[in-house]
Design a protein around this motif. Structure first.
Motif, PDB file in Angstrom:
ATOM      1  N   ARG A 123      -0.262  -7.338   8.113  1.00  0.00           N
ATOM      2  CA  ARG A 123      -0.442  -6.549   9.364  1.00  0.00           C
ATOM      3  C   ARG A 123       0.570  -5.304   9.571  1.00  0.00           C
ATOM      4  O   ARG A 123       0.730  -4.302  10.396  1.00  0.00           O
ATOM      5  CB  ARG A 123      -0.275  -7.260  10.810  1.00  0.00           C
ATOM      6  N   PRO A 127       0.083  -1.886   5.577  1.00  0.00           N
ATOM      7  CA  PRO A 127      -0.059  -0.831   6.341  1.00  0.00           C
ATOM      8  C   PRO A 127       1.054   0.220   6.084  1.00  0.00           C
ATOM      9  O   PRO A 127       0.626   1.374   6.314  1.00  0.00           O
ATOM     10  CB  PRO A 127      -0.399  -1.224   7.639  1.00  0.00           C
ATOM     11  N   ASN A 130       1.299   1.791   2.792  1.00  0.00           N
ATOM     12  CA  ASN A 130       0.283   2.695   2.364  1.00  0.00           C
ATOM     13  C   ASN A 130       0.235   3.781   3.262  1.00  0.00           C
ATOM     14  O   ASN A 130       0.052   4.960   2.605  1.00  0.00           O
ATOM     15  CB  ASN A 130      -1.041   1.973   2.829  1.00  0.00           C
TER      16      ASN A 130
END
Length: 212
Positions: A123, A127, A130
């Motif tokens: 979570r 992310p 990226n």
């Protein structure tokens, strides 16, 4: 074996060259004409090329080799599509000379997220990584797609955060997947796996995750 190494002046490629020589292999190190490369060894041949975006100058470097290992990748977010453009040329040179075995480095965020991965990684960390390096990973996705479509016997190695710590030879791997809670790996150990994969039939035409 005779092994051609691209990215020989880089962190991972440099370790590949040294470890391969220590293991008794004959190595062809491909470096840019503008680069300084001072390593000398009786089993080392250094081939200088103006760049990696054209296949023709790379043919002599791969011709006669039993395997090609690429440590080429972007050194920063603004380097552009370094991995995909270079790899495309390597693959073309390999096809022209009949070399089949290819091992290339990519990155862990391109692999599947393990079902039992930590909440923090799923979570927050993945992310964030990226989003921060979106262009770099977009380039690596193109590179991986080109490799997977090629006729080579390929292995794609996907490490997490890279460090400059010493070689251990001890780490976890996941053929076809991503190592759960895998946060870091040294460049030396990535090189170790890339060489070891040459003698691991299970890694042919597979991505391999690794981490401590």
């Amino acid at each position: 074996m005779r092994i051609t190494v691209f990215g020989a002046t880089g962190g991972i490629g440099g370790h590949v060259v040294r470890q391969a020589l220590d293991a008794g292999h004959k190595v062809t190190a491909v470096v840019r004409t503008s680069s300084t490369y001072e390593l000398e060894h009786p089993a080392l041949e250094v081939i200088r090329v103006p760049g990696l975006t054209e296949a023709e100058p790379l043919r002599d470097a791969v011709d006669g080799s039993e395997a090609v290992i690429s440590g080429v990748g972007a050194r920063g977010r603004k380097d552009g599509p370094v991995a995909s453009e270079s790899t495309r040329s390597m693959l073309a040179a390999m096809e022209a000379t009949g070399v089949r075995r290819f091992v290339a480095v990519s990155a862990a965020p391109l692999g599947p997220v393990p079902a039992d991965e930590s909440f923090l990684n799923r979570r927050v960390i993945y992310p964030m990584i990226n989003a921060f390096a979106a262009d770099v990973y977009a380039d690596l996705r193109v590179m991986e797609a080109d490799i997977m479509r090629s006729t080579t016997e390929w292995t794609i190695v996907r490490p997490p955060k890279l460090t400059n710590k010493a070689l251990t030879g001890t780490y976890r791997t996941e053929v076809g997947g991503t190592v759960t809670r895998g946060y870091a790996i040294s460049r030396a150990d990535v090189a170790h796996l890339m060489l070891a994969a040459l003698d691991m039939p299970a890694t042919v035409c597979q991505p391999v995750g690794l981490a401590y």
